[in-house]
Each structure stands twice: as C-alpha cells, then as structure tokens.
Design a protein around this motif. Structure first.
Motif, PDB file in Angstrom:
ATOM      1  N   CYS A 147     -59.797  22.574  53.289  1.00  0.00           N
ATOM      2  CA  CYS A 147     -59.246  22.926  54.602  1.00  0.00           C
ATOM      3  C   CYS A 147     -59.425  24.428  54.792  1.00  0.00           C
ATOM      4  O   CYS A 147     -59.819  25.131  53.871  1.00  0.00           O
ATOM      5  CB  CYS A 147     -57.769  22.520  54.698  1.00  0.00           C
ATOM      6  SG  CYS A 147     -56.646  23.691  53.924  1.00  0.00           S
TER       7      CYS A 147
ATOM      8  N   CYS B 119     -58.982  27.695  49.503  1.00  0.00           N
ATOM      9  CA  CYS B 119     -58.469  28.126  48.199  1.00  0.00           C
ATOM     10  C   CYS B 119     -59.546  28.567  47.208  1.00  0.00           C
ATOM     11  O   CYS B 119     -59.219  29.247  46.242  1.00  0.00           O
ATOM     12  CB  CYS B 119     -57.610  27.027  47.585  1.00  0.00           C
ATOM     13  SG  CYS B 119     -56.073  26.792  48.483  1.00  0.00           S
TER      14      CYS B 119
ATOM     15  N   CYS C 238     -53.848  17.709  47.137  1.00  0.00           N
ATOM     16  CA  CYS C 238     -53.409  18.462  48.303  1.00  0.00           C
ATOM     17  C   CYS C 238     -53.526  17.629  49.570  1.00  0.00           C
ATOM     18  O   CYS C 238     -54.573  17.073  49.863  1.00  0.00           O
ATOM     19  CB  CYS C 238     -54.254  19.726  48.413  1.00  0.00           C
ATOM     20  SG  CYS C 238     -53.846  20.708  49.835  1.00  0.00           S
TER      21      CYS C 238
END
Ligand code: HEM
Ligand code: HEM
Ligand code: SF4
Ligand code: SF4
Lengths: 77, 428
Positions: free
Chosen positions: B208, B212, B170
């Motif tokens: 971030c 998630c 990611c």
C-alpha cells in the motif's frame, strides 16, 4: 543479419583479448555486432565467462568483463 | 593476530548505545581477524581515508553476482583482512524465517567467514561480512545444498527483490507482495545471478502507499499497492473515534497526552488534497480528489479501509545521490491489476519490466541508473517507449516538465512545410 551465437562470441572475445581496454562494460561489446540486440550480446559475453575464456570484474555496484588474465586481479599481482 | 590499540574506536563504546566496536571485540575472541578490522578502521580514522580496495574478480562458478570482492590495501599490517569478501544471501520474501534458519546461517558463517553479519542490507539481503577466496566455493556448496538458500544480486545484475509484509500480516495489502516478489525472483534468476544491464536494477514491492520497504525511494522499479474505487467508510467506527471509544492511530502515539481526538485537526485538515469533510456527524470523502496518501486510514484504521478494486501503481527510477542528487521514482503506470495468468506468471507486470529493460539496455549509458536515463532523455520519450498516454499525474508542476510536444506527423505539412508561404498569411 545478426551473427550466430558462436560468431558473436568470437568477436567479443577478440575485442576483449586485443582491444586497448582490458576491462569492458557490456555496452562496449554492442559494437561487435550492431545487428544483435543487447540481450544477445550479454548472453554471449556471459557464455564466454562460463567457458572460462572471460572473467567478470565487479566493484560491487557495477560489473565489467575481461579476457581471462587481463582483469585487475587483487590477489595475483 | 594481535590486538591493536584503538583509542579512537574505543570512544564509540562510551555512549549509551550498543556499539559495533564492542561487538567486534567480543567476536575477536573467537575470530581473531576481527582485531584486524578494528586495527584497519582505527588507521582509517587517523588517515581519514578508507583502506578497503574496491572490487575484484571473485565469485562462485556460474554466478556473476552475490559475492563482492574486498581487499585491504594494507594487508601487511592487517593480514587477517587481506581478503575480506562480502556475501549476499537472498532473503526470503518479507524476511520471514524461523530462528532455526538464522542459527544455520550463523553457524555456516562461523565455519567459513568472520561470523559477522549485517541484517539486512538495503536490498534486503542477509549480508555476511568477511571471508577469503578459497572459502567461497565450499560456502556456496553448503549454502545451496544444506540450507536451501541462494546468493542475491550485486554488480550490474538485477538486485535481490524485496517486499513488505503485505497480506501475510497487514490488512492494508492491496496485492500479495510476497507472491509477486517470489514469482519474479524465480522468473528472473538469470538476471539476478549474472550481469545483464548498464548498471544495477532494483525491484521493490509495497502492498500500500505506506510503502514500508521504501520502494519509491530505493528502487528502479517500485510496485506500490493502491485502489481505484472509493475508500470504504464505517460511519459507526468514525463516531467511535470521535467519541474516544477507539484510540487514534491504533494507539501508536499514546505515550503522551495529546488531548481528546480532534477529527478536524488530525484528519480533515491534514488531508493533502483537502478532499474530506463532515456533514453533521457523517464523514464525506471526494474520492476523485483523494491521492491515496494513507493518512486518514492510518489514523482511523477501524473506520477507513482501502477500496475493493485493488492493484498497484508502478513508479520507475529512484536512485541514491551519486549523480545529480537523490531522486524518487516517477509515477509511470497509474494502475495495474496484480494477477497471475494461467501459467502462474504476472504477465502484465513482466511486460512493463521488459519494455523498460529493452529501452534502457539500448540507450542507457554505462553506470547510468534508469532514472538518470529518463532524466537525460526526458519523460515524454520514456512514456512513448512505454506506450503510456500522459496524464496530469505525470507532471511535477505546470511547465517544469511539460509533456505535450507536437510530432511531425501531427502537423499539417510536417516539418518541411513552406515557411515563406505560411508567413504570407500569418505575420510573425
Ligand atoms: C482581465 C484580464 C485578463 C485575464 C482574465 C487574463 C487571463 C489569463 C489566463 C487565464 C491565462 C492563462 C494562465 C495559464 O494558463 O497559466 C493568461 C495568460 C497570459 N496572459 Fe492574461 N489575462 C488578462 C489580461 C492580460 C494582459 C493585459 C496581458 C498582457 C499585457 C496578459 C498577458 C498574458 C500572457 C503573456 C499569458 C501567458 C502567460 C504564460 O503562459 O505564462 N493577460 N491570462
Ligand atoms: C531579450 C529579451 C528577452 C529574452 C532573452 C526572453 C527570454 C525568455 C525566456 C528564456 C523565456 C522562457 C521560455 C520557456 O520557458 O519556455 C521567456 C518567457 C516569456 N517571456 Fe520573454 N524574453 C525576452 C523579452 C520578453 C518581453 C519583452 C516580453 C513581454 C513584453 C516577454 C514575455 C515573456 C512571457 C509572457 C514569457 C512566458 C511564456 C510562456 O511561459 O509561455 N519576454 N522569455
Ligand atoms: S506497505 Fe502497506 S501493506 Fe505493506 S506492510 Fe506497510 S502498511 Fe502494510
Ligand atoms: S488517503 Fe489521504 S488524500 Fe485520500 S482522503 Fe485520506 S487523507 Fe485525503
């Protein structure tokens, strides 16, 4: 001064063997030696389990300690 | 073991969805104890009460976690589930494994257990459901010797740490979540395998603020990637979104006709702090007001990227609703760099963790999550223990959790001053 590891273990085991509560939280052992830190107490209690003198009892979310034979044992009742 | 009549459970096979009832019936062809799970669950539906007993003393030698003892309270009727212990396996960071590994785990579980699994549990573990006490040691031997896997945490242990995909896949990863997760897992093996605390303690790492792994909602210690400097803007790509050259949200919502991309309605007006505006066709951001919510980056990933001074925010104390309702973790350390020292340790983060533990092990009550301890004793005290200077971001709203209190040594004369003398000069 804090107790030596062996003396601390002896006090913890005594409480687990003779105290009114069969199953104890690690915090219940803090009183065994107010000079010893929480980590020392937990390490001493975990040593006693390794030596087979105490057992863990766990609900899955919490863990308690008991002298060998005093824990609620679902298999041998 | 016979099949039981399960009219209530059979209802659950009628919908359009996959059904665990169908799965269990299929598995029962191989593992007849699964008939008894169905039978016992049917009885629970009738009695409106669980027939699982809570807890036990089972485990593997040297470990005080990873196995959760489960026993039926109606073993005479359902002998197949008289013992039906759960095994938690520590998942690899980000749950990256190949199908050969999964096959090995499933084969192991067909050999020693019911074959039923739950992937993954909310701590991230691979959860193996249903085995008997005599099978535990041989299972553990094969697991550690042949599969090179270990048990995860349970009880009053540090629970199996978990992390998002992070930089492995990611572009938004502001730190290497897998490295931090794996390194701390190795660092705290004792705490994972043996109880150490008043209650459970969970670590989760998200690269971030999209978070998630839902670290902020599910972990006592949430490390969430962020950046200190300005969002990087590619103005040409901003124009590309406006003109329709690039699909907003990377095409994620393209199943329906939403009309032409409208940067004002879809980005500027949805910025929670209102810190974005257009000057002509140039996008402007007042970064000092940006709360790093990720919305604008998610909508225009090609145009906007996290800043370059990357690190993490540490939030402490999320928990499920058992006492006082569910709560999110509280922002505690606004920014840390996530970096290893020459010994390969994340020393700065370890220091934060151990400050929390030392305090909570001392003052936390039995079965009290650290978030409840903070709530009971107060954020001001917690911040003091953490040696953190309060910042406006530590409060929820003015006056709901004020953190400015005078300490005795900050007041002239302390608490012992002569009030009568004082009142002569200052009327009440
Ligand atoms: C033009 C006239 C006034 C102005 C501009 C003014 C302005 C303010 C401001 C800026 C605050 C601080 C608010 C805060 O920090 O949350 C305040 C608080 C306060 N004012 Fe006024 N004020 C005015 C008239 C009055 C009058 C006439 C009274 C009483 C009869 C009054 C009573 C108070 C009280 C009790 C507070 C404290 C409220 C609190 O802390 O929750 N003010 N005022
Ligand atoms: C028996 C009568 C009263 C009682 C029991 C009472 C009780 C309280 C309580 C519990 C608070 C909240 C304090 C806090 O959250 O820190 C408060 C705040 C306040 N009261 Fe009263 N009160 C009374 C009378 C009055 C009167 C007569 C006035 C004005 C003329 C008044 C003005 C205020 C103001 C301005 C505040 C806000 C102070 C602040 O937030 O800094 N009160 N009161
Ligand atoms: S939390 Fe952020 S960095 Fe991690 S996978 Fe999700 S979007 Fe990527
Ligand atoms: S990240 Fe969120 S707060 Fe920051 S500019 Fe973008 S939309 Fe606004």
């Amino acid at each position: 001064m804090a107790l030596s590891r062996e003396d601390l273990k002896a006090k913890i085991l005594e409480k687990a063997l003779t105290g009114p509560k069969a199953q104890l939280y690690v915090k219940d052992f803090y009183a065994c030696d107010p000079e010893s830190g929480p980590r020392d107490i937990k390490n001493a209690a975990n040593d006693l389990v390794k030596e087979g003198k105490m057992t863990f009892w766990s609900s899955g979310s919490t863990t308690m300690y008991a002298a060998q034979g005093r824990a609620k044992d679902e298999e041998n009742r | 073991m016979p099949k039981h009549d399960t009219p209530l459970l059979d209802e659950l096979e009628k919908g359009p969805w996959p059904s665990f009832v169908t799965d269990l019936k299929r598995q029962a062809e191989k593992k007849p104890e699964c008939f008894d799970i169905l039978g016992q669950l049917e009885l629970s539906y009738k009695d409106k009460i669980t027939h699982w007993k809570h807890g036990g003393i089972v485990g593997v030698f040297g470990y005080g976690g990873g196995i959760v003892g489960r026993y039926s309270d109606v073993p005479d009727r359902f002998p197949g589930v008289a013992h039906f212990h759960t095994v938690r396996l520590n998942q690899p960071s980000s749950m990256f494994y190949n199908s050969a590994k999964l096959r090995d785990i499933c084969n192991l579980w067909e050999k020693y257990g019911s074959g039923m699994t739950n992937m993954h549990g909310s701590t991230g573990d691979l959860v193996l459901l249903g085995t008997t006490t005599p099978n535990l040691e041989p299972l553990f031997y094969d697991l550690t010797h042949d599969l090179n896997q270990d048990l995860g945490g349970s009880g009053s242990n540090l629970r199996t740490p978990s992390c998002c995909l992070g930089r492995a896949r990611c572009e938004w990863g502001c730190f290497d979540t897998q490295d931090l997760c794996h390194t701390l897992t190795m660092h705290y093996q004792d705490e994972i395998h043996r109880p150490a605390f008043p209650y459970k303690f969970k670590f989760k790492f998200s690269g971030c603020p999209n978070d998630c792994v839902a670290a902020i909602a599910r972990s006592d210690f949430a490390v969430i990637g962020t950046w200190r400097d300005d969002i990087r803007i590619d103005q040409a790509a901003v124009k590309g979104y406006i003109s329709g050259e690039f699909a907003a949200n990377a095409g994620a919502h393209s199943g329906k006709d939403w009309g032409k991309f409208d940067i004002k309605a879809e980005v500027l007006d949805l910025c929670p702090t209102g810190c974005m505006w257009m000057e002509g066709d140039t996008l402007k951001i007042d970064n000092s007001e940006c709360t790093r919510c990720m919305h604008c980056l998610n909508v225009m990933p090609r145009a906007l990227r996290p800043g370059l001074q990357q690190g993490a925010t540490i939030c402490v104390g999320a928990k499920a609703p058992i006492l006082d309702g569910a709560q999110f973790a509280t922002m505690t350390v606004p920014f840390v760099e996530v970096k290893k020292n020459e010994d390969g340790e994340f020393a700065e983060i370890v220091e934060v963790i151990e400050k929390i533990w030392d305090w909570w092990m001392e003052v936390g009550k039995n079965r009290e999550r650290v978030g409840e301890t903070i709530q009971r004793i107060g954020l001001p005290t917690f911040l003091k223990v953490m040696e953190i200077t309060p910042a406006p971001q530590h409060i929820k709203e003015p006056r709901s959790n004020p953190y400015v209190f005078w300490q005795e040594d900050e007041v002239e004369g302390g608490w012992e001053r002569d009030v009568v003398e004082f009142r002569k000069r200052n009327a009440q």
